[in-house]
Design a protein around this motif. Structure first.
Motif, PDB file in Angstrom:
ATOM      1  N   ALA A  24       0.858  -1.185   0.000  1.00 26.74           N
ATOM      2  CA  ALA A  24       0.000   0.000   0.000  1.00 26.74           C
ATOM      3  C   ALA A  24       0.891   1.229   0.000  1.00 26.74           C
ATOM      4  O   ALA A  24       1.912   1.284   0.696  1.00 26.74           O
ATOM      5  CB  ALA A  24      -0.913  -0.015   1.214  1.00 26.74           C
ATOM      6  N   GLY A  25       0.557   2.202  -0.807  1.00 23.60           N
ATOM      7  CA  GLY A  25       1.349   3.426  -0.921  1.00 23.60           C
ATOM      8  C   GLY A  25       2.424   3.369  -1.991  1.00 23.60           C
ATOM      9  O   GLY A  25       3.037   4.391  -2.298  1.00 23.60           O
ATOM     10  N   SER A  26       2.673   2.186  -2.551  1.00 27.81           N
ATOM     11  CA  SER A  26       3.740   2.072  -3.552  1.00 27.81           C
ATOM     12  C   SER A  26       3.213   2.411  -4.952  1.00 27.81           C
ATOM     13  O   SER A  26       2.015   2.368  -5.214  1.00 27.81           O
ATOM     14  CB  SER A  26       4.324   0.655  -3.553  1.00 27.81           C
ATOM     15  OG  SER A  26       3.378  -0.283  -4.043  1.00 27.81           O
ATOM     16  N   LYS A  49      -2.552   4.203   0.097  1.00 28.39           N
ATOM     17  CA  LYS A  49      -2.035   3.695   1.375  1.00 28.39           C
ATOM     18  C   LYS A  49      -3.161   3.206   2.274  1.00 28.39           C
ATOM     19  O   LYS A  49      -2.943   2.433   3.193  1.00 28.39           O
ATOM     20  CB  LYS A  49      -1.160   4.738   2.072  1.00 28.39           C
ATOM     21  CG  LYS A  49      -1.818   6.069   2.380  1.00 28.39           C
ATOM     22  CD  LYS A  49      -0.772   7.004   2.984  1.00 28.39           C
ATOM     23  CE  LYS A  49      -1.292   8.333   3.500  1.00 28.39           C
ATOM     24  NZ  LYS A  49      -2.445   8.918   2.843  1.00 28.39           N
TER      25      LYS A  49
END
Ligand code: NAG
Length: 214
Positions: A74-76, A128
């Protein structure tokens, strides 16, 4: 007199079909988890209303053929790629994620015009807030030229390092050309009614769909 030009126009359209290459979609012949006996050999065909979502292949989640093929934090920033022959007319695409096995799909990025393209990595950010666990990634495409169609390929992916909120604040995936009264305009890239906050606008002259578009 215009028979030849009509034919020349239609020929490339017949081969304009595309499919998701990475992440490897569910039940695709090139997905290592696919059971060869039941693989979908017409992966690049448009979907019917009955084949929403995922050409029906989301039902493989939780089975050996539905094993996750990628892990995304998450967030990538991640990407998808497409394969197929020349893209005549292109169109608009969305990248979406379902956290509930295919009941709802939330848009993580809209590509307004310029999609599909061969050999390009279409980047997007995995929010995210996405929850950890196996999710469905969906690529949907509304073609510019040719019949009014909707394409949808889905892959099983694992979200890691996720948040607690989930994706319910994001827009729902756009659906059209499935016989329910919402249609994209021929010869134009569709302007998604709710593209989300992270849209890539390649064609500023994209056209809103017509009819009863939820
Ligand atoms: C797309 O994602 C794959 C898998 O994570 C990665 O190997 C590749 O470098 C990425 N491509 C681009 C252009 O970011």
């Amino acid at each position: 007199m215009h028979t030849l030009s009509t034919l020349l126009l239609l020929l490339p359209l017949a081969s304009a079909h595309m499919d998701l290459k990475y992440p490897a979609p569910l039940n695709h012949p090139n997905n290592p988890n696919t059971n060869p006996g039941t693989a979908d050999f017409s992966y690049n065909s448009p979907i019917s209303a009955a084949q929403f979502p995922c050409k029906g292949h989301h039902k493989l989640l939780g089975t050996p053929a539905g094993k996750s093929v990628a892990t995304w934090a998450a967030g990538s920033t991640q990407n998808f790629t497409l394969s197929g022959t020349a893209v005549h007319g292109g169109g608009s695409c969305q990248a979406s994620i379902s956290e509930d096995g295919g009941k709802t799909f939330r848009v993580v990025r809209s590509y307004v015009g310029g999609c599909p393209a061969v050999g390009k990595a279409f980047e997007f950010v995995v929010p995210k807030e996405a929850k950890s666990g196996v999710a469905l990634f969906a690529w949907t495409w509304f073609n510019n030229l040719g019949n009014r169609e909707m394409y949808m390929n889905c892959a099983a992916v694992t979200i890691s390092d996720g948040g607690s909120k989930g994706l319910s604040d994001l827009p729902e995936i756009f659906q059209a050309n499935l016989g329910s009264g919402c249609e994209t305009v021929p010869g134009s890239d569709v302007l998604f009614p709710t593209p989300g906050n992270d849209a890539v606008i390649v064609n500023p002259a994209a056209t809103a769909p017509v009819g009863a578009c939820g």
